[in-house]
Scaffold this motif. Structure first.
Motif, short mmCIF file in Angstrom:
data_model
loop_
_atom_site.label_atom_id
_atom_site.label_comp_id
_atom_site.label_asym_id
_atom_site.label_seq_id
_atom_site.Cartn_x
_atom_site.Cartn_y
_atom_site.Cartn_z
N LYS A 142 0.81 -1.22 0.00
CA LYS A 142 0.00 0.00 0.00
C LYS A 142 0.85 1.27 0.00
N THR A 194 0.64 3.49 -3.41
CA THR A 194 -0.61 4.23 -3.61
C THR A 194 -0.79 5.31 -2.54
N HIS A 249 -7.04 2.12 -2.28
CA HIS A 249 -5.91 1.26 -2.68
C HIS A 249 -6.42 0.17 -3.60
N ASN A 250 -5.72 0.00 -4.73
CA ASN A 250 -6.10 -1.05 -5.67
C ASN A 250 -4.84 -1.79 -6.06
N GLN A 251 -4.92 -3.09 -6.03
CA GLN A 251 -3.83 -3.93 -6.54
C GLN A 251 -4.47 -5.11 -7.26
N TYR A 281 -6.25 -8.26 -3.74
CA TYR A 281 -6.09 -7.82 -2.36
C TYR A 281 -6.63 -8.93 -1.48
N HIS A 282 -5.75 -9.62 -0.77
CA HIS A 282 -6.12 -10.79 0.03
C HIS A 282 -6.93 -11.79 -0.81
N ASP A 318 -10.59 -9.63 -5.94
CA ASP A 318 -10.54 -8.59 -6.95
C ASP A 318 -11.37 -7.41 -6.45
N SER A 343 -11.23 -3.10 -4.67
CA SER A 343 -10.52 -1.86 -4.35
C SER A 343 -10.78 -1.57 -2.88
N ALA A 344 -9.73 -1.48 -2.11
CA ALA A 344 -9.85 -1.20 -0.68
C ALA A 344 -9.95 0.31 -0.48
N VAL A 346 -4.76 1.64 5.06
CA VAL A 346 -4.33 1.72 3.66
C VAL A 346 -2.93 2.33 3.57
#
Length: 135
Positions: free
Chosen positions: A32, A35, A61-63, A66-67, A70, A72-73, A108
């Motif tokens: 994180k 970002t 945060h987008n990767q 994430y865990h 698919d 966006s946190a 984040v």
């Protein structure tokens, strides 16, 4: 006067012992970090937000995964001092309309930054409220 070449204003690059440096920042938070640091830089350098607001502003945060999801946190948390950090409903709605699956998270990444004000030649530093304002 800029047209005559006579400059009566202070040239901060001459006065600034740090040269052309205007900002130094870094963070913690594993994947994180990039970002978080980018959003703080963008808030400050592009949007013109004050440094404290640039750092404390809610983040997304987008990767790729994430865990293993698919999604966006996005920031949805309460700081150690009881301050709420929430991404706006408008932003969440806009992301949802664009097909993003959203996941509220309480972390984040955190950012610390120092900036030089070229008009006053003053140095200002801020630590993220997500860590209680301490580095």
């Amino acid at each position: 006067d800029a047209t005559s070449g006579d400059n009566n204003n202070h040239d901060t690059n001459e006065n600034n012992k740090l040269g052309d440096l205007f900002m130094s920042l870094g963070g913690s938070g594993g994947p994180k970090i990039i970002t978080a640091v980018f959003q703080v830089f963008f808030n400050y350098a592009v949007l013109g937000m004050p440094l404290f607001e640039s750092i404390s502003h809610p983040r997304i945060h987008n990767q790729l995964l994430y865990h293993n999801q698919d999604v966006s946190a996005y920031d949805e948390s309460t700081t150690l001092k009881g301050q709420r950090i929430d991404v706006s409903a408008r932003t969440k709605e806009a992301l949802t309309r664009r097909g993003q699956k959203l996941l509220p998270v309480d972390y984040v990444g955190t950012v610390q930054a120092a900036v030089v004000d070229f008009e006053t030649d003053r140095l200002t530093a801020v630590s993220d409220i997500r860590k209680g304002g301490s580095p």
